[in-house]
Motif scaffolding. Structure first.
Motif, PDB file in Angstrom:
ATOM      1  N   ARG A   1       0.789  -1.215  -0.014  1.00  0.00           N
ATOM      2  CA  ARG A   1      -0.029  -0.121   0.271  1.00  0.00           C
ATOM      3  C   ARG A   1       1.291   1.432  -0.321  1.00  0.00           C
ATOM      4  O   ARG A   1       1.945   1.583   1.077  1.00  0.00           O
ATOM      5  N   ASN A   2       0.926   2.124  -0.553  1.00  0.00           N
ATOM      6  CA  ASN A   2       1.271   3.664  -0.722  1.00  0.00           C
ATOM      7  C   ASN A   2       2.724   3.812  -1.021  1.00  0.00           C
ATOM      8  O   ASN A   2       3.096   4.277  -0.043  1.00  0.00           O
ATOM      9  N   ASN A   3       3.042   2.848  -1.993  1.00  0.00           N
ATOM     10  CA  ASN A   3       4.535   2.363  -1.974  1.00  0.00           C
ATOM     11  C   ASN A   3       4.568   3.328  -3.954  1.00  0.00           C
ATOM     12  O   ASN A   3       4.321   2.991  -4.550  1.00  0.00           O
ATOM     13  N   PHE A   4       5.853   3.971  -3.708  1.00  0.00           N
ATOM     14  CA  PHE A   4       6.453   4.516  -5.279  1.00  0.00           C
ATOM     15  C   PHE A   4       7.181   3.391  -5.385  1.00  0.00           C
ATOM     16  O   PHE A   4       8.683   2.822  -4.998  1.00  0.00           O
ATOM     17  N   ILE A   5       7.018   2.750  -6.554  1.00  0.00           N
ATOM     18  CA  ILE A   5       7.627   1.013  -7.316  1.00  0.00           C
ATOM     19  C   ILE A   5       7.849   1.943  -8.304  1.00  0.00           C
ATOM     20  O   ILE A   5       7.234   2.140  -9.381  1.00  0.00           O
ATOM     21  N   CYS A   6       9.168   2.020  -8.822  1.00  0.00           N
ATOM     22  CA  CYS A   6       9.976   3.108 -10.056  1.00  0.00           C
ATOM     23  C   CYS A   6      11.158   2.585 -10.400  1.00  0.00           C
ATOM     24  O   CYS A   6      11.742   2.836 -10.245  1.00  0.00           O
ATOM     25  N   TYR A   7      11.260   2.986 -11.753  1.00  0.00           N
ATOM     26  CA  TYR A   7      12.388   2.834 -12.315  1.00  0.00           C
ATOM     27  C   TYR A   7      12.903   1.798 -12.458  1.00  0.00           C
ATOM     28  O   TYR A   7      13.951   1.394 -12.336  1.00  0.00           O
ATOM     29  N   GLY A   8      12.453   0.245 -12.365  1.00  0.00           N
ATOM     30  CA  GLY A   8      12.297  -0.698 -12.519  1.00  0.00           C
ATOM     31  C   GLY A   8      13.648  -1.180 -13.787  1.00  0.00           C
ATOM     32  O   GLY A   8      13.139  -0.959 -14.333  1.00  0.00           O
ATOM     33  N   TYR A   9      14.456  -2.358 -13.723  1.00  0.00           N
ATOM     34  CA  TYR A   9      14.595  -2.915 -14.904  1.00  0.00           C
ATOM     35  C   TYR A   9      14.311  -3.680 -15.334  1.00  0.00           C
ATOM     36  O   TYR A   9      14.574  -4.284 -16.416  1.00  0.00           O
ATOM     37  N   SER A  10      13.498  -4.496 -14.975  1.00  0.00           N
ATOM     38  CA  SER A  10      12.276  -4.461 -15.323  1.00  0.00           C
ATOM     39  C   SER A  10      10.698  -4.622 -15.217  1.00  0.00           C
ATOM     40  O   SER A  10      10.035  -3.712 -14.623  1.00  0.00           O
ATOM     41  N   ASP A  11       9.614  -5.489 -13.893  1.00  0.00           N
ATOM     42  CA  ASP A  11       8.481  -5.232 -14.218  1.00  0.00           C
ATOM     43  C   ASP A  11       8.538  -4.648 -12.833  1.00  0.00           C
ATOM     44  O   ASP A  11       9.328  -4.622 -12.074  1.00  0.00           O
ATOM     45  N   GLY A  12       6.947  -3.592 -12.772  1.00  0.00           N
ATOM     46  CA  GLY A  12       7.109  -2.797 -10.875  1.00  0.00           C
ATOM     47  C   GLY A  12       6.149  -4.449  -9.993  1.00  0.00           C
ATOM     48  O   GLY A  12       7.474  -3.792  -9.009  1.00  0.00           O
ATOM     49  N   VAL A  13       5.356  -4.485 -10.267  1.00  0.00           N
ATOM     50  CA  VAL A  13       4.541  -5.932  -9.353  1.00  0.00           C
ATOM     51  C   VAL A  13       4.910  -7.094 -10.152  1.00  0.00           C
ATOM     52  O   VAL A  13       4.211  -7.292 -11.305  1.00  0.00           O
ATOM     53  N   VAL A  14       5.190  -7.858  -9.167  1.00  0.00           N
ATOM     54  CA  VAL A  14       4.999  -9.452 -10.469  1.00  0.00           C
ATOM     55  C   VAL A  14       4.395 -10.272  -9.558  1.00  0.00           C
ATOM     56  O   VAL A  14       4.680  -9.897  -7.800  1.00  0.00           O
ATOM     57  N   VAL A  15       3.189 -10.267  -9.679  1.00  0.00           N
ATOM     58  CA  VAL A  15       1.870 -11.136  -9.333  1.00  0.00           C
ATOM     59  C   VAL A  15       2.335 -12.886 -10.037  1.00  0.00           C
ATOM     60  O   VAL A  15       1.053 -13.070 -10.780  1.00  0.00           O
ATOM     61  N   GLY A  16       2.933 -13.629  -8.831  1.00  0.00           N
ATOM     62  CA  GLY A  16       3.300 -15.027  -9.619  1.00  0.00           C
ATOM     63  C   GLY A  16       2.662 -15.971  -9.587  1.00  0.00           C
ATOM     64  O   GLY A  16       1.288 -15.973  -9.226  1.00  0.00           O
ATOM     65  N   GLU A  17       2.854 -17.765  -9.465  1.00  0.00           N
ATOM     66  CA  GLU A  17       1.586 -18.769  -9.661  1.00  0.00           C
ATOM     67  C   GLU A  17       1.273 -18.625  -8.198  1.00  0.00           C
ATOM     68  O   GLU A  17       2.185 -18.548  -7.162  1.00  0.00           O
ATOM     69  N   ARG A  18       0.032 -18.546  -8.159  1.00  0.00           N
ATOM     70  CA  ARG A  18      -0.740 -18.625  -6.487  1.00  0.00           C
ATOM     71  C   ARG A  18      -0.467 -17.380  -5.699  1.00  0.00           C
ATOM     72  O   ARG A  18      -1.091 -16.961  -4.614  1.00  0.00           O
ATOM     73  N   GLY A  19       0.122 -16.763  -6.159  1.00  0.00           N
ATOM     74  CA  GLY A  19       0.043 -15.155  -5.804  1.00  0.00           C
ATOM     75  C   GLY A  19      -1.144 -15.042  -5.204  1.00  0.00           C
ATOM     76  O   GLY A  19      -1.658 -14.255  -5.548  1.00  0.00           O
ATOM     77  N   ARG A  20      -1.366 -13.635  -3.978  1.00  0.00           N
ATOM     78  CA  ARG A  20      -2.420 -12.816  -3.332  1.00  0.00           C
ATOM     79  C   ARG A  20      -2.112 -11.962  -3.154  1.00  0.00           C
ATOM     80  O   ARG A  20      -0.948 -11.619  -3.630  1.00  0.00           O
ATOM     81  N   GLY A  21      -2.914 -10.962  -2.580  1.00  0.00           N
ATOM     82  CA  GLY A  21      -2.009  -9.664  -1.831  1.00  0.00           C
ATOM     83  C   GLY A  21      -2.900  -8.617  -2.411  1.00  0.00           C
ATOM     84  O   GLY A  21      -3.867  -8.754  -3.341  1.00  0.00           O
ATOM     85  N   LEU A  22      -3.042  -7.540  -1.253  1.00  0.00           N
ATOM     86  CA  LEU A  22      -4.265  -6.540  -1.586  1.00  0.00           C
ATOM     87  C   LEU A  22      -2.673  -5.226  -1.723  1.00  0.00           C
ATOM     88  O   LEU A  22      -1.640  -5.104  -1.109  1.00  0.00           O
ATOM     89  N   ILE A  23      -3.566  -5.193  -3.436  1.00  0.00           N
ATOM     90  CA  ILE A  23      -2.297  -3.431  -3.969  1.00  0.00           C
ATOM     91  C   ILE A  23      -2.933  -2.873  -4.488  1.00  0.00           C
ATOM     92  O   ILE A  23      -3.783  -2.666  -5.262  1.00  0.00           O
TER      93      ILE A  23
END
Length: 921
Positions: free
Chosen positions: A580-602
């Motif tokens: 929650r309320n994060n700055f996720i930026c300027y990464g060299y790949s994806d910003g947020v990855v939700v892979g196999e069986r991932g959950r969560g409140l983003i």
């Protein structure tokens, strides 16, 4: 005599010959003389400090090449510390005023060893003759006793000559209230490795060496060791101590922990307790100076870590399989579907749609990042951290060097310790805190450990603040099995594995840290780990910024996660955090990855400037993406894929070794009770994308290639370079409800063959190609498709679709185009014709196709140049209260207000159902 009678340089030369007592008397003459004496710090005071045999260089053993802030202050601190053991006034029966040895008239000095003029030959003999508070001087030689030596009266034992000239192969048992040993080398006797022990009295050790032996202190006994060296496997053991001080000591070459602290502090106190507490308080100023040393070390890393320039991303991003629709063919016959008129005609206004508040998506700059709080600011707002800092005492290690051994400090079984301004280097581990132990760890340097730097286990607690933890073989900090530390304002960097690992029901509060340059995840949460990660800067890692795998949880808020090689946040295999309320930026790949069986409140994150996708979701996962700003990413804004991950969960977080000794470990599945931070989260069975702003991405805004159902609700998808929404594969139903798809570089909504999609209540406005291009199966119901540059709703191939109650207006081309072997119904739609002079039917159908029913559709043609607007209902999507409703309070199944069926008042020759669709302003 006036100071001005001679030049200052000459006075300094004269005063450099004075002994210490005379310098003190000169300070009392006047202010000018005092300032003159104090100006001798780098000359006479330095000479006096280094010439004292009872201590070493003030910065020994950590940085003996660096001078102290003040040589005079260092000598003063030494003088205060050297007198602590003499403060036992109740044992000075001769006079109430005799508190210092120099004032005792009856104090005697005894000599032992081979000396001219007599003396005692053995240590036991001279101790038998010595009286209370006498001084025993041992001349050069080796003193060995075959049985344990008991100290029954307070005594001072001093070695004569240089350190190493006097060696003791003796085992002491202190039975008196106080004792002091100085300038001695201790080696183990043949019958015991313990060379000194006390269980009630106080012992002071100055400038001593311990070689292959042990020091044992049991509460209420106390110890003060200064400038001592513990080598060749030597160690210190503290059992139930209320307070003891190890200051400027060196530990090296141990095959076990160098310092062991065990047992809760006993309630009984000896006479030295209050004096040691007072002495520790005098270290406050000196410790603050030491913190500057620690923080300045590695300044190159800190400057490099903190610097950041918002430069355009270059180079290749994440490679994603492109097997989308034949977008080039969409425009191949576009000329056939346009009405040949180059003017734009009349436009319907759609600016007042329900998601207009999400249309602004400027890229934040570094000034928008939340600033790191200082330790004092963190302590002001955290009462628990303040209590730990004030109340934890036990064994205090200060300015020590622990190097080249198996372990540093081991705390267990409710033990307590304070570790301040120490250096831990080249050990297997620096600190291990287990079994309800507590520690305060301030301004230390932990580096070069073969395993993790700091371990916390089994409900351990502590305050870990302002440390420099770097270059360790595994995690910088390893938290598990119910441990719950507070980790503030540290620099955790350059590790060969992760920065911080939380697993096995570990908890903790991780705040205001700089975590950077680690080879694996900056923070790795798994196996039911559940920390609070808040206000940190996590950057320049060689893997993910934060990885949550294997049923890990955690509350991850208000962090700056930038410039990491893999995903800013990586969630897989049952990971279920709140992001929650994060700055996720300027990464060299994806910003947020939700892979196999991932959950969560983003929720509420700013995800921008990444070289891959803004958010990459695997269709077997169940995340909730709510209220995020996903902008200016190099590839897709949001991508949902069904292909199997090529990397495993551990590969994404890094192949962490979770057993502290290096073997594989079997984990128990002991899951904590549901945390109050997660209890209010609404349960879902379908992945949810709600109330996000997805804009200015360099490819498709929302890209779906999924084998699972998906709900995309009330999102603003605008100004992306490709399609707004592209559904390439959807084996189960994908619902697009209440979204605004605006001004994208290609088609607004594109649905490929054999995809199951429902479009309901969306606004598709001003896209550069078709509004909706539909080849799959499903529903297109109650949408507003207005102002697009090609066909409004284009249905083609073998689509099986119902097109019902939509409002359509295009600048060029047909309002609704039904081509090829389409099956379904096109009914009760209202098509607004932009050009009053146009004679072409705005609904195009294939007359040879009998499987598609077209009926009860309405046409509006403008009668004048007046402005028209969508009204009754207003432009879709409809937000119930955009100014006050937050994403988390919107209903899960639907985020907009749906409308009833709409009919129209139309031109003659068309059906008239009596209601109003458009109003003239």
């Amino acid at each position: 005599m006036e100071v001005g009678s001679l030049p200052v340089e000459l006075w300094r030369l004269i005063l450099a010959y004075l002994p210490l007592p005379d310098l003190g008397r000169c300070c009392l003459v006047c202010r000018a003389w005092r300032e003159l004496i104090l100006s001798l710090d780098s000359t006479r005071w330095r000479q006096l400090c280094l010439g004292c045999r009872e201590c070493r260089h003030p910065n020994w053993p950590r940085r003996p090449h660096l001078p102290p802030v003040s040589w005079r202050e260092a000598l003063r601190q030494h003088a205060l510390a050297s007198r602590t053991w003499t403060q036992n006034g109740s044992d000075l029966h001769s006079s109430a005023c005799l508190h210092l040895f120099r004032r005792r008239k009856d104090r005697r000095v005894w000599h032992a060893g081979t000396i001219a003029g007599g003396g005692y030959e053995t240590l036991r003999g001279v101790l038998a003759a010595a009286g209370p508070y006498d001084k025993v001087v041992l001349h050069a030689g080796v003193y060995e006793e075959q049985v344990e030596v008991s100290l029954k009266v307070p005594v001072e034992i001093v070695g004569l000559g240089k350190l190493g000239d006097v060696s003791l192969l003796v085992s002491f048992d202190q039975q008196c209230p106080t004792a002091r040993l100085c300038n001695l080398v201790f080696m183990p006797a043949w019958f015991s490795p313990v060379v000194y022990k006390t269980s009630s009295g106080h012992v002071q050790l100055d400038n001593c060496n311990f070689e292959g032996c042990q020091l044992h202190i049991r509460g209420p006994g106390t110890c003060q060791a200064r400038f001592c060296s513990f080598a060749q496997g030597s160690s210190a053991h503290f059992l139930g101590v209320a307070i003891s001080l190890m200051d400027s000591c060196e530990f090296s070459g141990g095959d076990s922990a160098s310092v062991t602290v065990e047992g809760a502090p006993v309630s009984e106190r000896n006479w030295a307790f209050k004096h040691l507490v007072a002495l520790v308080k005098t270290f406050t100023m000196m410790t603050s100076n030491g913190s500057t040393e620690i923080s300045n070390q590695g300044g190159k890393d800190s400057v490099g870590a903190g610097s950041h320039v918002n430069t355009p991303l270059e180079g290749d991003g994440t490679v994603i399989e492109e097997d989308g629709m034949e977008t080039s063919s969409e425009s191949s016959d576009e000329d056939d579907e346009q009405d040949g008129e180059k003017g734009t005609g009349l436009k319907l206004s759609y600016d007042q749609h329900g998601l207009a508040h999400l249309s602004k998506a400027d890229t934040p700059d570094s000034s928008a990042f939340p600033a790191l709080l200082s330790l004092s600011a963190e302590l002001q707002r955290d009462a628990e951290a303040r209590d730990l800092a004030a109340l934890v005492q036990g064994c205090l290690l200060r300015r020590c060097l622990l190097r080249d051994g198996k372990g540093g400090v081991h705390l267990c079984n409710h033990g307590q310790a304070r570790l301040e301004a120490n250096v831990f280097r080249g050990l297997n581990y620096a600190v291990r805190c287990i079994q309800n132990a507590k520690m305060v760890m301030l301004r230390n340097e932990v580096c070069g450990c073969k395993a993790s730097g700091v371990f916390l286990r089994l409900s351990a607690q502590g305050l870990i603040a302002e440390n420099n933890i770097h270059s360790n073989g595994e995690a910088g900090l390893d938290i598990r099995k119910g441990a719950n530390p507070i980790i503030l304002c540290n620099r955790i960097h350059s590790g060969l594995r992760s920065g911080i690992v939380v697993l096995g029901n570990g908890r903790g509060s991780i705040r205001s840290n700089q975590i950077y340059g680690n080879k694996e995840a900056g923070v790795y949460i798994l196996f039911n780990g559940n920390p609070v990660v808040s206000g940190n800067h996590i950057f320049q890692g060689l893997a993910a910024g934060i990885a949550v795998n294997e049923n890990g949880r955690g509350l991850i808020t208000e962090n700056v996660i930038r410039q990491n090689q893999w995903g800013g946040a990586d969630i897989r295999r049952g990971g279920d955090p709140v992001l929650r309320n994060n700055f996720i930026c300027y990464g060299y790949s994806d910003g947020v990855v939700v892979g196999e069986r991932g959950r969560g409140l983003i929720e509420g994150n700013h995800i921008y400037g990444n070289r891959g996708c803004g958010v990459w979701v695997m269709s077997s996962s169940l995340p909730q993406l709510i209220g995020n700003h996903i902008t200016h990413n190099r590839i897709y804004g949001l991508a949902v894929f069904c292909r199997k991950d090529t990397e495993s969960a551990r590969d994404r977080g890094g192949p962490e070794n979770f057993n502290e000794e290096g073997e594989l470990m079997a984990w128990e599945s002991d899951i904590d009770s549901e945390d109050e931070r997660f209890s209010s989260r609404r349960p879902i069975t379908v992945a949810l994308v709600e109330n996000n702003c997805i804009s200015h991405n360099r490819a498709v805004g929302v890209y779906v290639k999924s084998s699972e159902p998906l709900n995309v609700v009330a999102n603003m998808v605008n100004s992306n370079r490709g399609d707004g929404v592209s559904v390439i594969q959807s084996a189960q139903l994908t619902r697009l409800v209440g979204n605004c798809v605006l001004c994208n570089g290609w088609t607004g909504v594109a649905v490929d063959r054999e995809c199951r999609v429902e479009l309901r209540g969306n606004g598709v406005y001003g896209n550069n190609c078709h509004g909706v291009c539909f080849r799959g199966d499903g529903l297109i119901v109650e949408n507003d498709v207005v102002g697009n540059n090609a066909v409004g709703i284009r249905v083609m191939d073998n689509a099986d679709v119902k097109v019902l109650r939509n409002r359509v207006q295009v600048l060029r081309g047909y309002g609704i185009s039904v081509k090829e072997r389409v099956r379904g119904v096109v009914q009760e739609n209202l098509v607004y014709q932009s050009h009053s002079a146009s004679t072409k039917n705005p609904i195009r159908t294939n007359k040879q196709n009998l499987e598609c029913v077209v009926l009860n559709n309405s046409l509006l043609t403008p009668r004048s140049q007046a402005l028209w607007t969508l009204d009754n209902p207003p432009p879709r999507p409809h937000n119930s209260n955009p100014s006050s409703v937050t994403p988390s309070t919107l209903p899960a199944h639907l985020a907009i207000t749906m409308t009833n069926r709409i009919t129209a008042s139309v031109e003659s020759g068309c059906h008239n159902n009596g209601s109003i669709f458009c109003s003239i302003l």
